[in-house]
Design a protein around this motif. Structure first.
Motif, short mmCIF file in Angstrom:
data_model
loop_
_atom_site.label_atom_id
_atom_site.label_comp_id
_atom_site.label_asym_id
_atom_site.label_seq_id
_atom_site.Cartn_x
_atom_site.Cartn_y
_atom_site.Cartn_z
N MET A 35 30.05 -20.94 73.97
CA MET A 35 29.91 -22.32 73.51
C MET A 35 30.02 -22.40 71.99
SD MET A 35 29.54 -24.33 76.07
CE MET A 35 30.78 -23.29 76.82
N PRO A 36 30.58 -23.50 71.48
CA PRO A 36 30.60 -23.69 70.03
C PRO A 36 29.18 -23.85 69.52
CG PRO A 36 31.27 -25.71 71.15
CD PRO A 36 31.14 -24.64 72.20
N PRO A 37 28.94 -23.55 68.26
CA PRO A 37 27.59 -23.69 67.72
C PRO A 37 27.09 -25.14 67.84
CG PRO A 37 29.04 -22.60 66.15
CD PRO A 37 29.90 -23.08 67.27
N MET A 38 25.80 -25.29 68.05
CA MET A 38 25.19 -26.60 68.15
C MET A 38 24.86 -27.11 66.75
SD MET A 38 21.74 -27.79 70.20
CE MET A 38 22.19 -26.89 71.67
N THR A 39 25.18 -28.37 66.49
CA THR A 39 24.84 -28.96 65.19
C THR A 39 23.36 -29.37 65.19
OG1 THR A 39 25.38 -31.22 65.87
CG2 THR A 39 27.18 -29.87 64.92
N ARG A 40 22.85 -29.60 64.02
CA ARG A 40 21.46 -30.04 63.89
C ARG A 40 21.26 -31.38 64.58
NH1 ARG A 40 19.91 -31.58 58.30
NH2 ARG A 40 19.66 -33.66 59.07
N ARG A 44 23.02 -28.82 76.34
CA ARG A 44 24.08 -29.21 75.39
C ARG A 44 24.49 -30.64 75.70
NH1 ARG A 44 26.82 -25.38 72.24
NH2 ARG A 44 27.45 -27.31 71.18
N LEU A 45 25.06 -31.30 74.71
CA LEU A 45 25.69 -32.59 74.92
C LEU A 45 27.14 -32.31 75.29
CD1 LEU A 45 24.33 -34.69 71.91
CD2 LEU A 45 23.51 -34.67 74.28
N SER A 46 27.55 -32.75 76.45
CA SER A 46 28.90 -32.43 76.91
C SER A 46 29.98 -33.08 76.04
CB SER A 46 29.08 -32.81 78.38
OG SER A 46 28.87 -34.20 78.58
N CYS A 47 29.62 -34.10 75.28
CA CYS A 47 30.59 -34.73 74.38
C CYS A 47 30.92 -33.85 73.18
CB CYS A 47 30.10 -36.09 73.90
SG CYS A 47 28.67 -36.04 72.79
N GLN A 48 30.15 -32.81 72.96
CA GLN A 48 30.35 -31.93 71.82
C GLN A 48 31.07 -30.64 72.18
OE1 GLN A 48 29.50 -33.03 68.57
NE2 GLN A 48 29.51 -34.81 69.93
N ILE A 49 31.49 -30.52 73.43
CA ILE A 49 32.17 -29.31 73.88
C ILE A 49 33.63 -29.65 74.19
CG2 ILE A 49 32.23 -27.49 75.64
CD1 ILE A 49 29.16 -27.98 75.91
N GLU A 50 34.50 -29.17 73.33
CA GLU A 50 35.93 -29.40 73.51
C GLU A 50 36.46 -28.48 74.61
OE1 GLU A 50 40.05 -29.10 70.94
OE2 GLU A 50 38.14 -29.14 69.88
N ILE A 51 37.24 -29.05 75.52
CA ILE A 51 37.83 -28.26 76.59
C ILE A 51 38.97 -27.43 76.02
CG2 ILE A 51 39.13 -28.36 78.75
CD1 ILE A 51 36.21 -29.11 79.10
N LYS A 52 38.87 -26.12 76.20
CA LYS A 52 39.89 -25.19 75.72
C LYS A 52 40.20 -24.22 76.86
CE LYS A 52 38.30 -25.36 70.97
NZ LYS A 52 37.89 -24.63 69.81
N PRO A 53 41.38 -23.59 76.82
CA PRO A 53 41.75 -22.66 77.90
C PRO A 53 40.71 -21.56 78.14
CG PRO A 53 43.66 -23.10 76.53
CD PRO A 53 42.48 -23.76 75.85
#
Length: 84
Positions: A40-45, A62-71
């Motif tokens: 997962m990408p790092p979580m922002t404050r 996590r907030l699913s809006c903050q996770i970009e779908i990548k291969p």
């Protein structure tokens, strides 16, 4: 394209996503499967603060809006969190 959009567009799961991905609510709250947390990408404050306000907050939240779908996230498993 974000995880929130993928879940919402699929239509199989109830995901409010009230703010539409603007990170001003936590209605797209999900739990990331343990095997996927390291990818997962790092979580922002700001994301952490919103999630910590939830009575359903967990370490895997996590907030699913903050996770970009990548291969590299093909096969990602999440659970939609209960609404507050």
């Amino acid at each position: 394209f974000t995880l929130m959009e993928a879940i919402r567009d699929e239509g199989k799961f109830e995901l409010a996503a009230i703010c539409g991905g603007m990170m001003s609510c936590s209605t797209c709250h999900v739990y990331i499967d343990e095997r996927w947390q390291a990818q997962m990408p790092p979580m922002t404050r700001d994301e952490r603060e919103l999630l910590e306000e939830s009575s359903h907050y967990e370490a895997s939240s996590r907030l699913s809006c903050q996770i970009e779908i990548k291969p590299e996230l093909a096969g990602l498993r999440v659970t939609v969190a209960p609404e507050d």
